[in-house]
Scaffold this active site. Structure first.
Site, PDB file in Angstrom:
ATOM      1  N   ASP A  93      36.431 100.518  68.376  1.00 24.08           N
ATOM      2  CA  ASP A  93      36.922  99.333  67.673  1.00 24.08           C
ATOM      3  C   ASP A  93      36.679  99.442  66.166  1.00 24.08           C
ATOM      4  O   ASP A  93      35.752 100.118  65.739  1.00 24.08           O
ATOM      5  CB  ASP A  93      36.201  98.105  68.250  1.00 24.08           C
ATOM      6  CG  ASP A  93      36.965  96.827  67.975  1.00 24.08           C
ATOM      7  OD1 ASP A  93      38.088  96.890  67.435  1.00 24.08           O
ATOM      8  OD2 ASP A  93      36.432  95.754  68.292  1.00 24.08           O
TER       9      ASP A  93
ATOM     10  N   ASN B  11      46.874  95.087  74.242  1.00 24.91           N
ATOM     11  CA  ASN B  11      47.341  95.583  72.939  1.00 24.91           C
ATOM     12  C   ASN B  11      48.855  95.444  72.742  1.00 24.91           C
ATOM     13  O   ASN B  11      49.343  95.495  71.605  1.00 24.91           O
ATOM     14  CB  ASN B  11      46.928  97.045  72.711  1.00 24.91           C
ATOM     15  CG  ASN B  11      45.458  97.218  72.390  1.00 24.91           C
ATOM     16  OD1 ASN B  11      44.848  98.232  72.712  1.00 24.91           O
ATOM     17  ND2 ASN B  11      44.853  96.232  71.758  1.00 24.91           N
TER      18      ASN B  11
END
Ligand code: FPP
Length: 236
Positions: free
Chosen positions: A12, A60
């Protein structure tokens, strides 16, 4: 303590890394790809059996189309730049998740890399691509129900259920790392992380180094894993 075999990483912070350099988010993802190479080669050198990387989650898809398109071009960037090195390092590419909905080019690149490296005997570099933990569990339950109803599966227990998951041939996940100071699992390996140690680092993925990986592994070895039981010293 048993040797660490399987590390999973939620990579991330690419977007924030780019923003800090006043660059578009895609630059962060590009840098993130270079980090995948560096960390994978290093983990293989350390003798890690499996490295699972969260490359693209089922959530996503909600990002702007332009970013989704760029994320879908990462496999091409990665494998066209580093496949030779992956082969030279005897690394075996695998994937969990679903290639359904993934553009044909990225799909082909993945399936070719899996095929080309299938006889390699070093570390498994396992990409979670279009992956969601809940979807994986639901799919496993559906398949088990089918097998049970036609008599090809017996009564369910944890071991049998695990054999319906996409990670069925992989060792247990020993250590989960999430970069960039987010304290969530984000639908990653929900069943598999039951007893994993977790390390959350402040480092953004594009800044993550081999020293950071060493540090996370060090933390793993300094924790007393009890799996709900007691340590030997506590057992008196
Ligand atoms: C999260 O950062 C990262 C991603 C959604 C993509 C991660 C993928 C890679 C690093 C490379 C994958 C490689 C292959 C070969 C497929 P973010 O965008 O959420 O960062 P932010 O939280 O700072 O916005």
């Amino acid at each position: 303590m048993e040797k660490i075999k399987h590390i999973a990483i939620i990579m991330d912070g690419n977007g924030r890394w780019a923003k800090r350099q006043l660059l578009p988010r895609t630059f962060g993802h590009k840098k993130g790809v270079e980090k995948v190479r560096e960390i994978a080669i290093y983990a293989n050198d350390l003798g890690i059996e499996c490295l699972t990387l969260y490359a693209f989650s089922t959530e996503n898809w909600r990002r702007p189309a332009e970013e989704v398109n760029y994320l879908m071009s990462l496999p091409k960037i990665f494998f066209s730049s580093y496949m030779k090195e992956i082969m030279a390092n005897n690394i075996k590419i695998q994937m969990i998740g679903s290639l359904e909905g993934v553009p044909a080019e990225a799909r082909k690149i993945f399936t070719d890399a899996i095929e080309e490296s299938k006889n390699n005997t070093g570390m498994i570099l396992n990409f979670a691509m279009n992956y969601g933990g809940r979807a994986e569990i639901v799919k496993a339950a559906q398949q088990y129900a089918i097998d049970y109803s036609n008599g090809s599966a017996g009564p369910l227990d944890e071991e049998l259920f695990a054999s319906y998951l996409m990670t069925k041939d992989l060792p247990e996940v020993d250590l989960l790392i999430r970069t960039s100071h987010e304290l969530r699992l984000s639908n990653f390996l929900l069943y598999q992380l039951a007893y994993s140690e977790m390390v959350f680092t402040d480092t953004l993925w594009p800044d993550f180094t081999t020293d950071d990986l060493d540090d996370c592994i060090d933390q793993f070895y300094h924790r007393g894993r009890r799996f709900g039981g007691l340590n030997e010293t506590e057992n008196t």
